[in-house]
Design a protein around this motif. Sequence first.
Motif, PDB file in Angstrom:
ATOM      1  N   ILE A  81       0.867  -1.180   0.000  1.00 22.30           N
ATOM      2  CA  ILE A  81       0.000   0.000   0.000  1.00 22.30           C
ATOM      3  C   ILE A  81       0.906   1.233   0.000  1.00 22.30           C
ATOM      4  CG2 ILE A  81      -1.856   1.247   1.170  1.00 22.30           C
ATOM      5  CD1 ILE A  81      -2.578  -1.348   2.604  1.00 22.30           C
ATOM      6  N   VAL A  82       0.761   2.093  -1.008  1.00 23.14           N
ATOM      7  CA  VAL A  82       1.586   3.298  -1.114  1.00 23.14           C
ATOM      8  C   VAL A  82       0.688   4.509  -1.381  1.00 23.14           C
ATOM      9  CG1 VAL A  82       3.540   1.966  -1.986  1.00 23.14           C
ATOM     10  CG2 VAL A  82       1.966   3.039  -3.607  1.00 23.14           C
ATOM     11  N   HIS A  83       1.278   5.686  -1.333  1.00 24.82           N
ATOM     12  CA  HIS A  83       0.534   6.913  -1.606  1.00 24.82           C
ATOM     13  C   HIS A  83       0.269   7.043  -3.104  1.00 24.82           C
ATOM     14  CE1 HIS A  83      -0.117  11.368  -1.883  1.00 24.82           C
ATOM     15  NE2 HIS A  83      -0.810  11.101  -0.785  1.00 24.82           N
ATOM     16  N   PHE A  84      -0.867   7.646  -3.447  1.00 29.90           N
ATOM     17  CA  PHE A  84      -1.271   7.708  -4.858  1.00 29.90           C
ATOM     18  C   PHE A  84      -0.329   8.533  -5.720  1.00 29.90           C
ATOM     19  CE2 PHE A  84      -3.006  11.832  -3.779  1.00 29.90           C
ATOM     20  CZ  PHE A  84      -2.961  12.546  -4.974  1.00 29.90           C
ATOM     21  N   SER A  85       0.493   9.392  -5.121  1.00 22.51           N
ATOM     22  CA  SER A  85       1.377  10.264  -5.900  1.00 22.51           C
ATOM     23  C   SER A  85       2.347   9.461  -6.774  1.00 22.51           C
ATOM     24  CB  SER A  85       2.166  11.190  -4.970  1.00 22.51           C
ATOM     25  OG  SER A  85       2.956  10.456  -4.058  1.00 22.51           O
ATOM     26  N   TRP A  86       2.635   8.226  -6.385  1.00 21.00           N
ATOM     27  CA  TRP A  86       3.545   7.406  -7.186  1.00 21.00           C
ATOM     28  C   TRP A  86       2.946   7.021  -8.536  1.00 21.00           C
ATOM     29  CZ3 TRP A  86       8.486   7.055  -6.274  1.00 21.00           C
ATOM     30  CH2 TRP A  86       8.962   7.239  -4.973  1.00 21.00           C
ATOM     31  N   LEU A  87       1.640   7.206  -8.713  1.00 20.77           N
ATOM     32  CA  LEU A  87       0.999   6.853  -9.980  1.00 20.77           C
ATOM     33  C   LEU A  87       1.186   7.910 -11.056  1.00 20.77           C
ATOM     34  CD1 LEU A  87      -2.446   5.392  -8.801  1.00 20.77           C
ATOM     35  CD2 LEU A  87      -0.368   4.146  -9.423  1.00 20.77           C
ATOM     36  N   ALA A  88       1.557   9.120 -10.680  1.00 20.77           N
ATOM     37  CA  ALA A  88       1.653  10.211 -11.647  1.00 20.77           C
ATOM     38  C   ALA A  88       2.660   9.869 -12.744  1.00 20.77           C
ATOM     39  CB  ALA A  88       2.043  11.507 -10.945  1.00 20.77           C
ATOM     40  N   SER A  89       2.216   9.953 -13.985  1.00 18.84           N
ATOM     41  CA  SER A  89       3.096   9.641 -15.109  1.00 18.84           C
ATOM     42  C   SER A  89       4.078  10.767 -15.393  1.00 18.84           C
ATOM     43  CB  SER A  89       2.259   9.350 -16.363  1.00 18.84           C
ATOM     44  OG  SER A  89       1.415  10.453 -16.667  1.00 18.84           O
ATOM     45  N   ASN A  90       3.723  11.981 -14.993  1.00 18.53           N
ATOM     46  CA  ASN A  90       4.601  13.143 -15.167  1.00 18.53           C
ATOM     47  C   ASN A  90       5.497  13.267 -13.932  1.00 18.53           C
ATOM     48  OD1 ASN A  90       5.660  15.813 -15.089  1.00 18.53           O
ATOM     49  ND2 ASN A  90       4.056  16.496 -16.490  1.00 18.53           N
ATOM     50  N   PRO A  91       6.825  13.173 -14.074  1.00 19.77           N
ATOM     51  CA  PRO A  91       7.708  13.218 -12.907  1.00 19.77           C
ATOM     52  C   PRO A  91       7.626  14.535 -12.135  1.00 19.77           C
ATOM     53  CG  PRO A  91       8.979  13.296 -14.945  1.00 19.77           C
ATOM     54  CD  PRO A  91       7.582  12.967 -15.328  1.00 19.77           C
TER      55      PRO A  91
ATOM     56  N   ILE B 186      -2.897  12.001 -12.237  1.00 17.39           N
ATOM     57  CA  ILE B 186      -1.946  10.911 -12.487  1.00 17.39           C
ATOM     58  C   ILE B 186      -1.729  10.654 -13.977  1.00 17.39           C
ATOM     59  CG2 ILE B 186      -2.526   9.824 -10.291  1.00 17.39           C
ATOM     60  CD1 ILE B 186      -4.132   7.719 -11.837  1.00 17.39           C
ATOM     61  N   GLY B 187      -2.511  11.323 -14.829  1.00 17.25           N
ATOM     62  CA  GLY B 187      -2.259  11.246 -16.264  1.00 17.25           C
ATOM     63  C   GLY B 187      -2.660   9.953 -16.928  1.00 17.25           C
ATOM     64  N   ARG B 188      -3.859   9.464 -16.609  1.00 14.08           N
ATOM     65  CA  ARG B 188      -4.363   8.265 -17.260  1.00 14.08           C
ATOM     66  C   ARG B 188      -5.541   8.619 -18.160  1.00 14.08           C
ATOM     67  NH1 ARG B 188      -0.518   7.099 -14.478  1.00 14.08           N
ATOM     68  NH2 ARG B 188      -0.076   5.062 -13.517  1.00 14.08           N
ATOM     69  N   THR B 189      -5.889   7.691 -19.062  1.00 11.67           N
ATOM     70  CA  THR B 189      -6.998   7.889 -19.983  1.00 11.67           C
ATOM     71  C   THR B 189      -8.124   6.935 -19.605  1.00 11.67           C
ATOM     72  OG1 THR B 189      -5.489   8.503 -21.767  1.00 11.67           O
ATOM     73  CG2 THR B 189      -7.743   7.881 -22.385  1.00 11.67           C
ATOM     74  N   GLU B 190      -9.265   7.502 -19.221  1.00 15.30           N
ATOM     75  CA  GLU B 190     -10.392   6.667 -18.817  1.00 15.30           C
ATOM     76  C   GLU B 190     -10.869   5.817 -19.994  1.00 15.30           C
ATOM     77  OE1 GLU B 190     -14.718   7.061 -16.512  1.00 15.30           O
ATOM     78  OE2 GLU B 190     -13.437   8.822 -16.789  1.00 15.30           O
ATOM     79  N   GLY B 191     -11.078   4.540 -19.733  1.00 14.39           N
ATOM     80  CA  GLY B 191     -11.480   3.620 -20.778  1.00 14.39           C
ATOM     81  C   GLY B 191     -10.314   2.916 -21.448  1.00 14.39           C
ATOM     82  N   LEU B 192      -9.086   3.339 -21.140  1.00 13.05           N
ATOM     83  CA  LEU B 192      -7.899   2.705 -21.699  1.00 13.05           C
ATOM     84  C   LEU B 192      -7.032   2.118 -20.585  1.00 13.05           C
ATOM     85  CD1 LEU B 192      -6.106   2.017 -24.134  1.00 13.05           C
ATOM     86  CD2 LEU B 192      -5.026   4.271 -23.853  1.00 13.05           C
ATOM     87  N   ASP B 193      -6.510   2.991 -19.727  1.00 12.16           N
ATOM     88  CA  ASP B 193      -5.693   2.521 -18.600  1.00 12.16           C
ATOM     89  C   ASP B 193      -6.215   3.073 -17.277  1.00 12.16           C
ATOM     90  OD1 ASP B 193      -4.986   5.145 -18.985  1.00 12.16           O
ATOM     91  OD2 ASP B 193      -2.879   4.742 -19.430  1.00 12.16           O
ATOM     92  N   LEU B 194      -7.481   3.494 -17.270  1.00 11.13           N
ATOM     93  CA  LEU B 194      -8.142   3.955 -16.049  1.00 11.13           C
ATOM     94  C   LEU B 194      -9.594   3.517 -16.080  1.00 11.13           C
ATOM     95  CD1 LEU B 194      -8.203   5.715 -13.434  1.00 11.13           C
ATOM     96  CD2 LEU B 194      -8.901   7.608 -14.887  1.00 11.13           C
ATOM     97  N   TRP B 195     -10.019   2.799 -15.021  1.00  6.24           N
ATOM     98  CA  TRP B 195     -11.383   2.331 -14.911  1.00  6.24           C
ATOM     99  C   TRP B 195     -11.892   2.582 -13.506  1.00  6.24           C
ATOM    100  CZ3 TRP B 195     -13.842   0.640 -19.250  1.00  6.24           C
ATOM    101  CH2 TRP B 195     -13.024   0.319 -20.339  1.00  6.24           C
TER     102      TRP B 195
END
Length: 271
Positions: A126-136, A259-268
Amino acid sequence: FFYAHLHAHGRLQRMASSIGPLVTYRHRAGMSQSSSTSRKLLLQLRVKAFEDNILLQQQQQQQHEHNHNRWKRGFVVWGAGRDGKDFVKSMRPELRDRVVCFVDVDDKKIAAGHYWNPNWEKKIPIVHFSWLASNPIQQEELHNSWMNEDQSNCVHGRINKKRPCPTNNGGDDDNDNDTSRVKDTTTCKVPEVSSTPPTENSTRDSPPLLLLSKQKTTAIVRTKSLGRDFLKSLGSMPVVVCVAMYRTNGVLESNVKSIGRTEGLDLWHFS
């Protein structure tokens, strides 16, 4: 019918609210099948539909197109609470193994380090959601905001489940702003992306000059123990959000957007 329609590649269309309902269901106490169906069974049916229509179908499509199979490599579950855990527990074992980690905003859950079920041999971090951000750059900004929460008493996107004390204003209890029945939320803005990229010497350790709580310090130590390569890989992982939307005054929605995801592709969304 709904899931069978989706599984057969049926299309959905949003209708204008002014048109009115296309189908009306009538509920009669004691005679409705939906009211007698257990929550656990409904969850199992929903999870199976998600597996069939998203996880397995994405795998087949990407293999057919000879693309990199991101879902087979693993994915992240957003929300280490009841809904997120129930979602994972209801999955088929071979697909459950693809869950790389949970993400959350609650220091208590993150400080626990992992979720472990006695029926499994695997611990899910379990980690903080900030690690998901695709933009450094955004990732660094989100991480710094997480650190500053101890100073501002502000938690990004966390739902406060304590029932607020009702106020006696002499008015009618059945008004439109009955806060005694609404879960309180903390509103915090997601930081804007800075134009200055992080330097090579910038780390995701606790920043100086901050007096961090014992719980947050434990959360940081547990997260660092997972290794930089593992944490860095989360920036490209698909995400399944198992947290109810529209209950944090827009904060959760902003966090998910960041976090820079696209709903319906890599975000559900599954909630």
